[in-house]
Motif scaffolding. Structure first.
Motif: not given
Ligand code: PEP
Ligand code: MN
Length: 268
Positions: A93-102, A110-119
């Motif tokens: 599992i790892s975080e994506v911060m921006d659409g360009s990273e998806i 396997d699992i993409l994380q959305v962080g609290t700042r991006n909810m």
């Protein structure tokens, strides 16, 4: 049940490479805040998997409060995380911060994380609705349950039903702790939605000495999983060292947590 179009009376069990999230077993996700090096994440994977974790965490794109702090290794970090998880038969599992990273992250992790700042980054949520990977959505640190659930709906409504809700602490008037972990979120979100609900006690309290009791409280409250920051040498972690526990403590949490889980009809 959730507000909106995606009402669904049956509890969602997310299947990912032969593992279930949201079933009887409480899932342990653990690893360092950030992927720091190839050797560091490999050693972390060895230790946390031996302790009982089945999902390896590690940030490659880090949302740091200060732009002068370690920002993560980016794509290289994703490669190291993938390699370490596969080596020990774990999911990643790892975080994506921006659409360009998806796209790249979805390919490797396997699992993409959305962080609290991006909810409430609705364009990011909509884009995550178009990938197949499960999404772990963290609650915004100032978000109500309704806002949290509607953020999850953005992802589901765009085509991805596999959303895991993660309570990671909210901001209150308290300053001794990093955040205030809202344990009530577990039974409440379980009642209001059909999605798996997990707890992140590490960001929830921000101080490592309180992580263990909060894990037990979360299990007793009925969570479907725990997301815990652990590092082979916690004091040396490049990010979030203060809240990072040792693999030995993780192992103890899993052992004692199992007793509590059994008492509430679950397994670890
Ligand atoms: C993290 O999991 O390392 C993280 C940055 O979490 P949050 O978005 O909850 O602060
Ligand atoms: Mn962190």
């Amino acid at each position: 049940m959730l507000t909106g179009k995606n009402d669904n009376k049956k509890k969602t069990i997310i299947e990912c490479k032969g593992r279930s999230i949201g079933g009887e077993k409480i899932i342990i996700m653990s690893g360092s805040c950030a992927v720091e090096s190839e050797a560091q994440i490999m050693e972390t994977a060895r230790l946390v998997s031996a302790a009982g974790a089945t999902i390896l965490r590690g940030g490659a794109y880090k949302p740091r409060t200060s732009p002068y702090d370690f920002q993560g290794l980016g794509e290289t970090g994703l490669d190291y995380l993938k390699q370490a998880a596969e080596h020990y038969g774990m999911l990643s599992i790892s975080e994506v911060m921006d659409g360009s990273e998806i796209e790249m992250t979805a390919d490797k992790i396997d699992i993409l994380q959305v962080g609290t700042r991006n909810m409430q980054n609705y364009s990011l949520l909509k884009q995550l609705g178009r990938v197949k990977n499960p999404i772990l959505l963290k609650r915004g640190f100032a978000a109500t349950y309704r806002e949290f659930l509607l953020a999850a709906e953005y992802i589901m409504n765009a085509g991805n039903p596999n959303v895991i809700l993660c309570e990671r602490g909210i901001r209150t008037f308290e300053t001794y702790t990093r955040n205030t972990l809202d344990i009530a979120a577990v039974p409440i979100l379980q009642e209001l939605s059909h999605l798996p609900v997990i707890i992140d006690p590490s960001h929830g309290v921000g101080l490592r000495q309180y992580v263990e009791p909060l894990c037990y409280a979360a299990i007793a409250a009925g969570c479907d999983g725990l997301l815990i920051e652990a590092h082979p040498t916690p004091d040396e972690a490049l990010s979030d060292a203060q809240q990072t526990i040792s693999p030995d403590l993780l192992s103890q949490i899993v052992k004692k947590g199992r007793v509590i889980a059994n008492a509430v009809g679950r397994n670890v």
